[in-house]
Each structure stands twice: as C-alpha cells, then as structure tokens.
Design an enzyme around this catalytic site. Structure first.
Site, PDB file in Angstrom:
ATOM      1  N   CYS A   1       3.134   1.547   2.848  1.00  0.00           N
ATOM      2  CA  CYS A   1       4.682   0.932   2.725  1.00  0.00           C
ATOM      3  C   CYS A   1       5.461   1.722   1.932  1.00  0.00           C
ATOM      4  O   CYS A   1       6.880   1.719   2.258  1.00  0.00           O
ATOM      5  CB  CYS A   1       4.157  -0.576   1.957  1.00  0.00           C
ATOM      6  SG  CYS A   1       3.210  -1.630   3.185  1.00  0.00           S
TER       7      CYS A   1
ATOM      8  N   ASP B   1      17.280 -31.482   2.632  1.00  0.00           N
ATOM      9  CA  ASP B   1      16.295 -32.068   2.440  1.00  0.00           C
ATOM     10  C   ASP B   1      15.609 -32.124   0.907  1.00  0.00           C
ATOM     11  O   ASP B   1      14.643 -32.676   0.411  1.00  0.00           O
ATOM     12  CB  ASP B   1      15.127 -32.236   3.261  1.00  0.00           C
ATOM     13  CG  ASP B   1      15.798 -32.719   4.619  1.00  0.00           C
ATOM     14  OD1 ASP B   1      16.294 -33.631   4.691  1.00  0.00           O
ATOM     15  OD2 ASP B   1      15.338 -32.167   5.598  1.00  0.00           O
TER      16      ASP B   1
ATOM     17  N   CYS C   1       0.864  -1.321   0.134  1.00  0.00           N
ATOM     18  CA  CYS C   1       0.079  -0.096  -0.058  1.00  0.00           C
ATOM     19  C   CYS C   1       0.846   1.294  -0.191  1.00  0.00           C
ATOM     20  O   CYS C   1       2.205   1.153   0.018  1.00  0.00           O
ATOM     21  CB  CYS C   1      -0.970   0.023   1.102  1.00  0.00           C
ATOM     22  SG  CYS C   1      -0.133   0.073   2.754  1.00  0.00           S
TER      23      CYS C   1
ATOM     24  N   ASP D   1      12.919 -36.939   7.935  1.00  0.00           N
ATOM     25  CA  ASP D   1      14.109 -36.242   8.529  1.00  0.00           C
ATOM     26  C   ASP D   1      14.026 -36.299  10.031  1.00  0.00           C
ATOM     27  O   ASP D   1      13.050 -36.271  10.546  1.00  0.00           O
ATOM     28  CB  ASP D   1      14.431 -34.877   7.813  1.00  0.00           C
ATOM     29  CG  ASP D   1      15.650 -34.137   8.318  1.00  0.00           C
ATOM     30  OD1 ASP D   1      16.737 -34.768   8.708  1.00  0.00           O
ATOM     31  OD2 ASP D   1      15.172 -33.085   8.786  1.00  0.00           O
TER      32      ASP D   1
ATOM     33  N   ASP E   1      12.649 -31.099   6.491  1.00  0.00           N
ATOM     34  CA  ASP E   1      12.424 -29.471   6.648  1.00  0.00           C
ATOM     35  C   ASP E   1      13.619 -28.876   6.153  1.00  0.00           C
ATOM     36  O   ASP E   1      13.801 -27.496   5.903  1.00  0.00           O
ATOM     37  CB  ASP E   1      12.334 -29.138   7.784  1.00  0.00           C
ATOM     38  CG  ASP E   1      13.611 -29.272   8.792  1.00  0.00           C
ATOM     39  OD1 ASP E   1      14.223 -30.319   8.829  1.00  0.00           O
ATOM     40  OD2 ASP E   1      13.800 -28.289   9.498  1.00  0.00           O
TER      41      ASP E   1
END
Length: 757
Positions: free
Chosen positions: A52, A633, A49, A449, A629
């Site tokens: 910003c 990986d 906007c 993992d 994660d």
C-alpha cells in the site's frame, strides 16, 4: 438528467460523503514550509502493508506539482509536499487507485488512548494469567518443598508487572474515589487484587502450601474484558457526530463587491456574502441561489437520493452537494447557525439522553461496594473475636472479598452481548452499541424511513426490453457521461451494448445530455427540452430524441427490499405499532405504505420533524425503533430508543445507528428483535445466577470454609457458568429468513419513479 458519472454505481448519499475537496480547500488545510512549498496531510484508513505504501507514494509522486509523498503506516496518514503554484488532485488520485481518503482532521482522527490502554492491559493480564495458571496446575498436581516454592516465586515475579500495569486502570479509579471520600466498584476489586497478592507473597516467604497469585491475575483479566467492552460500546455513539462534521465544507469562494474573489474559511463567512459554488462542491452555509441552474443532492435534507433542480431563488442547505452547474449564491446564515450545525447539535443532545444507563450502573456500584467492604470487615472482626488468630482472620476476609468479586456480575451482560452480536453477524447484522439489544427487546413501536430503507433506493430501467438494441446502446453511451441516478440506471441497463462513437458530448445542468453522431443531434433528458416538435408533453419524463424528434421513452421504478412485506407482517403479528416517516411526496409514501400494509405514514418531513417524532413517542411512554438510512435520518436514529440502518446508508447514518444490516433483506429487523429478546432472557438468567452464587458462596466463605484459592476457583466457576449460559444463544436455530441461501422473499414493486427534471 444531469452531469457526468463514473462507471462504478454508488449511491448519492455515498457521493456526498466522498466528494473530493476543492483545490481551495486543500490549500486552506495545508501549511506553508517555505521556499514555495506547502504540505497537506491526508487520512487514509485503507493503508495496511508495504505494498500500500509503495502504491500510494508512487501514484502521488507522479502528479504535477508534487515534490514528495510519504506514508506513515502506523498512523495511516499520508504527508504530501507540493509547490504552491499548482494544487494537485490528491484525494481524487487516491480514490482512483482504490484508497478512500480525506483531509486530516486532528480532532476527528484522534486516537482513542483509553481503548489502546485497555487492550494492552487485557493482553498483558491474559498472558500472565495463562502462565501463572500453568504453574499452579503443577502445584496442585503435588509439587512440594523447594519445587513448590520455586513455582510460587516465579508466579510472584510474573504477577508483579501484570498487576502493576494492567491493574492501574482499577487502582487509579479506586484511589480517585477514595480521595473524595466515596467508593465505587473498583475499590473492592483493587482491595481484593492487592490483598490476594500480598497474602500470597506472605505465604510464599513462609514456605506455605498455597499461594493465590493465579486468583489475583485471573480476576484482573476477566474484569478487564468487561471494562473494554463497556468502553467500546460507549464510544461508538461519538462516531456519528464526527462523521457528520466531515460533511461541512472548510471554506468557500467569496465574491467581493469590487469583483475580486477570496477563498475564506467557513467560520469567516457572514450572512449576506456572495459566494461561487462549483459543481462537485458542498454548500458551505445555508444560502440562496442568485444566478445559475444546477442539480443538487438534497439527501441530507429530504432523504431522497434523486437530485433536485435548483434555480435562482432556491434555498440551499449547508452540507448538500452541488452536482452539475456552477452557482452564485448568497449566504443566509453563519456556519454556527447553519442546517448542518443544527443537525450536529441535535445529535449531541440526543446522545446525552442515553446517559441514564450509565447513571443506573453508577447507582448499582454505589450500593454494591459498601456492602462488600462491610461484609469483609465484619468477617475479619468476627474471626478475630472468636479465634484471636489475625492471620486466619485476614485470610478469611480476603476469601470473602475474592468470592464476592463482581466478575460474574460484570460478565452477565457483556458476554451475552458478545455472543448475540456474533449470531447477528453470522446473519448479516452488525451491532454498533451493546446496550442496544436490551433496548431493542423493549420496543413497542417501529418507525421506518421510506427511500433506501423499505425500498432499495436505486432507480431501475424497467422497459429496456421494449427498446431497440441500437437505441438502448445510444442512450447508454450518452448516459455514461452523467452522474444522475436515472442516467446510471440507463448506463447499467445498456452496459453490455456495443460502444458507439459520439462527438461533442456535453450536458446542460437541469436538462440532460446531448451529443452528435454524424449530422444528427441526440438529446437524452427532459422531454420539454429534448423533443421540440410538440409530440410529447412536458411531463413525459426522461426521453431520447434525434434532431428534436422522439426516439424512446424510459420508465423507471424503485423496488421494495427483499422480505419487506413478510417482515412487516411478522412485526405486526408481534403487536408492534408501525409507521412510515419520509421526505418523499405524499402520493409515493401513501402508495408504498399501502403496498406493505402500514396504515400510519407521514410525508414531506424534515430531519427535525423525524427527531421531534421520536421525542413525542418517548413523551407518550413509547419505546421506538427507528429504521432509516439517510443523512437526514441521523438525528432521529440517535434520538430513538434504539435504531437500525442498512449497510447502504451514508456513513453518518451507519455510525448513528445501533444496528447495521449488511444484506438487502429487511427480515433483519424481526431477526434482530428475536435475538435481542433471547439475549435479554439470558441476561436476566445470568444476573439471577450471579445472585444465587453470592447467596450460597458468601455465607460459606464467612464461615471460613473457603480459602482464597478456593474463592478464586469459585469465582472463576461462576464466570464460566455465566459464559456457558450465554453460549446457549449460539446453539439456537439460525434464522432462515436472513440467510441468503434460504427462501427468497418476494420482491414488491412500488410503481414508476418520477424523474427529477
């Protein structure tokens, strides 16, 4: 222990992604404008906007050396002009005011023009379909004569731009196929749309009772929904490679044999070149440390978030992050042969393996199109032979084309995927690839993992209650000046303690932090460095000392994700094969596997090993789900039959995964599996409904009992039936396991963490 930390607690993987570019990188990526001024372009996705724009331009304009800053809201890009004598801290400034930014890359940030065209076409066809349908309702309600003709002409005028603009997506594809002497799914679609409009225009000119503009535009609208979903799903996979490519350094400071320094683009670095690597910079190419000590974020290689100490002789992988001290390194490989480039190639190769789904769809289209054309053509010839009425014969043929339009068939899969994705999202699970739900329902093996997946991946100080308040406050004050994960755990545990005044705070890379309070010297870090009186051994872990005497020891542990044990137990009851692949130490992996009840595990594996394991499982005929994660990986996530990652994963891991779960509980895995199986059942039901619909409707249309308008209604009803069946998935019982308001899963501890020394 090591280095300075911000107060915000973020994962090491995220820090790798968000490492600010060095001044040399900013200069290298800029362009000269003349008169000593250069321009840098930044991509800032968080711009939304006017506020910003004002905030960003104001913050950047205040920096020393900045001549001007301009924000482009539509492209979310910031252009900054600065004097070349001093390189401003652009990315760091934007990060400080809450905007994530990176140097603009034309290839990585290129707009998806195809998606934009599809969305525009979808909006125009939907708007036109609504308005024409309103006019058609008036005709169906009994409008006659001049009023009916007026509504038909208005409908014709509305349909022309809609068909011309939105229909060109199908028309281009159909014409391209016909020019090459073949057909595809878009050929009968284009014929049905054009002939329905042409016949409707003919009927309108001759003041006929019925016209079929609503049929042609509504048909186009429904088909564009499926085409847009298909495009979005296929393009998601490319984001993983783009994200990984951003980890590559743009250049490095090369130390010449004569002692001079020169900042070179990474493509010009050759094996044997000596480079200087400052703290906070990414390793540009695979290299060996010649001088200096530091801590390195090796999560890209091992998946472990705990920084690893490096010293002369250590091998560094491209893309890893230097956290603490400066290093002099020697290049071992060119950028194209580096570890990071290898990971990109593995991910691209794994993506290519998914094209089988597209090939199956193309073969189905190749079979479908000739059957539709032949059926309509033979119907037209048959009616001409029987009645000699060309107008009637063409009308029946058009009805056959419309009623056999693959609208219901095209919606059978994507509409269920959308509904299933909504239900998953309500339970904190995002779907990155629509075909993933079909693949998830087929799995027989799950590979996990360890760090950051089965566990939270964030160390926690567990003996804070046993420490004296002043001692904890002192340690927290020192730890606040370090980015080491163990330091952050201490700082977090003592966040509420009163602030203590310290002087001469400094850190020694690979050792810890020291500070003075009055005449006393305090050290927080490795025991063999902090304690000099011999009262503790070198393996005592992280300690706090005063003038070389032990004051306190700190114990850390990681913990299982909520619901991990229960999720593993449920998956085991389903008869799935479970295993753990981790880059961590064998003892830690064995302990965790025993805790959660998984018998098969492998420790010390590298990214290539994980991707190779996925390939081995596929060669055995197994269909594996990879849950991970880390950046390491990513190749395995791409190579697996289907993949899943937590929201705390690195950006590359999230982009590579088909599913991302937002909540901490690992119950997201069995929940996603249940919903995927339910959606698979509904997809099969929808396909069966589409087949039954055609088996009943086509003969009726061929016999001439269906007008194009009735054919359009029947086609729409078949689509509505498919959508209604898909919506049954929303009515299913919401999983309590994934609901944060449900019963909390027990948290499992996996024992003390070994501090990085």
């Amino acid at each position: 222990m090591s280095c300075c930390a911000p107060t915000e607690i973020v994962s090491d993987l995220e820090r790798v992604e968000r490492a600010a570019p060095s001044p040399e990188e900013v200069r290298l990526a800029s362009r000269a404008l003349g008169d000593g001024i250069r321009q840098s372009d930044l991509s800032v996705p968080g711009i939304h906007c006017g506020a910003c724009i004002q905030k960003i331009e104001s913050a950047l304009s205040k920096l020393d050396g900045v001549a001007a800053a301009r924000v482009n809201l539509s492209t979310r890009r910031v252009s900054v002009r600065w004097y070349e004598e001093q390189v401003p801290a652009l990315v760091e400034t934007l990060d400080r005011i809450g905007y994530e930014a990176h140097l603009f890359d034309a290839d990585a940030d290129k707009k998806d023009e195809t998606l934009a065209e599809l969305i525009r076409a979808l909006g125009i066809s939907g708007f036109a379909a609504m308005n024409i349908m309103l006019l058609s309702v008036s005709v169906w309600s009994g409008a006659e004569g001049a009023t009916r003709d007026l509504f038909h002409w208005i409908s014709a005028l509305i349909a022309i731009p809609a068909l011309a603009f939105a229909g060109r997506i199908f028309f281009r594809s159909a014409w391209s196929a016909l020019r090459r002497g073949r057909t595809n799914m878009d050929v009968p679609i284009s014929l049905g749309i054009i002939l329905a409009y042409g016949m409707s225009l003919y009927e309108t000119i001759h003041h006929a009772e019925h016209a079929y503009f609503d049929a042609s535009v509504t048909l186009l609208f429904f088909l564009l929904i499926g085409r847009t979903l298909d495009h979005v799903m296929r393009e998601r996979a490319r984001e993983a490679v783009k994200g990984l490519a951003r980890l590559a350094a743009r250049g490095a400071m090369v130390l010449r044999p004569d002692g001079s320094r020169d900042y070179l683009p990474v493509e010009e670095i050759e094996p044997g070149m000596r480079m200087l690597l400052a703290a906070g910079e990414r390793v540009p190419v695979d290299a060996e440390v010649e001088t200096g000590t530091s801590d390195l974020d090796c999560s890209l290689v091992s998946g472990e978030s705990a920084p690893q100490p490096v010293a002369p002789g250590a091998t560094l992988r491209a893309g890893t992050l230097n956290l603490t001290g400066p290093l002099a390194i020697r290049a071992l490989a060119a950028a194209k042969d580096s570890f990071l480039a290898e990971m990109v190639r593995m991910m691209e190769a794994a993506e290519g393996g998914r094209n089988i789904y597209r090939r199956i769809a193309d073969r189905a289209a190749a079979l479908y199109s000739p059957v539709v054309h032949l059926t309509a053509f033979l119907t037209c010839l048959g009616w001409i032979a029987m009645t000699g009425d060309l107008h009637r014969s063409i009308t029946v043929a058009i009805a056959v084309l419309i009623i056999t339009c693959p609208c219901a068939l095209a919606l059978a899969v994507p509409i269920v995927q959308v509904v299933a994705a909504r239900r998953l999202f309500e339970n904190g699970i995002m779907v990155k690839d629509g075909s993933a739900m079909e693949r998830l329902a087929q799995i027989d093996t799950i590979v996990f993992d360890k760090t950051g997946t089965l566990t939270v991946g964030t160390p926690k100080l567990v003996n804070a209650g046993a420490l004296a308040p002043r001692t904890l406050a002192l340690a927290a004050a020192m730890a606040a000046h370090s980015r080491h994960p163990l330091s952050k755990a201490i700082a977090l545990a003592g966040a509420s303690a009163p602030h203590l005044a310290l002087a001469d705070i400094r850190e020694l890379p690979g050792y810890g932090v020291e500070a003075r309070a009055g005449e006393d010297l305090y050290r927080l870090g490795r025991a063999d460095w902090a304690v000099t009186d011999g009262s503790v051994d070198a393996q005592a872990g992280t300690v706090l000392s005063r003038n070389g005497e032990l004051l306190a020891r700190f114990e850390f542990e990681d913990r299982l994700r909520d619901g991990t044990t229960e999720a593993v137990r449920e998956l085991g009851r389903r008869g799935l094969n479970l295993e753990v692949l981790s880059g961590d130490r064998p003892a830690a992996v064995a302990s965790l596997s025993a805790t959660v009840g998984i018998d098969r595990f492998r420790a010390g594996v590298l990214p290539g090993d994980k991707a190779a394991r996925m390939a081995d499982l596929a060669a055995e005929g197994r269909k594996a789900l990879m849950v991970g994660d880390g950046l390491n990986d990513a190749p395995a996530l791409i190579a697996a039959h289907v993949s899943m990652a937590p929201a705390t994963a690195a950006d590359v891991g999230r982009n590579a995964a088909d599913f991302v779960f937002l909540r901490e509980s690992l119950s997201a895995v069995p929940l996603a599996l249940r919903i995927s199986k339910d959606s698979g059942r509904l997809i099969r039901q929808n396909l069966a409904l589409a087949v039954i619909y055609n088996a009943i409707a086509v003969p009726i249309a061929i016999l001439g009992y269906v007008t194009p308008l009735v054919a359009a209604i029947a086609m729409s009803l078949s689509s509505v039936l498919v959508v209604a069946n898909a919506l049954r998935l929303r009515g299913a019982r919401r999983s309590r396991a994934a609901d944060p308001r449900g019963t909390a899963a027990k948290t499992g501890r996996i024992g003390p963490m070994e501090p990085a020394q």
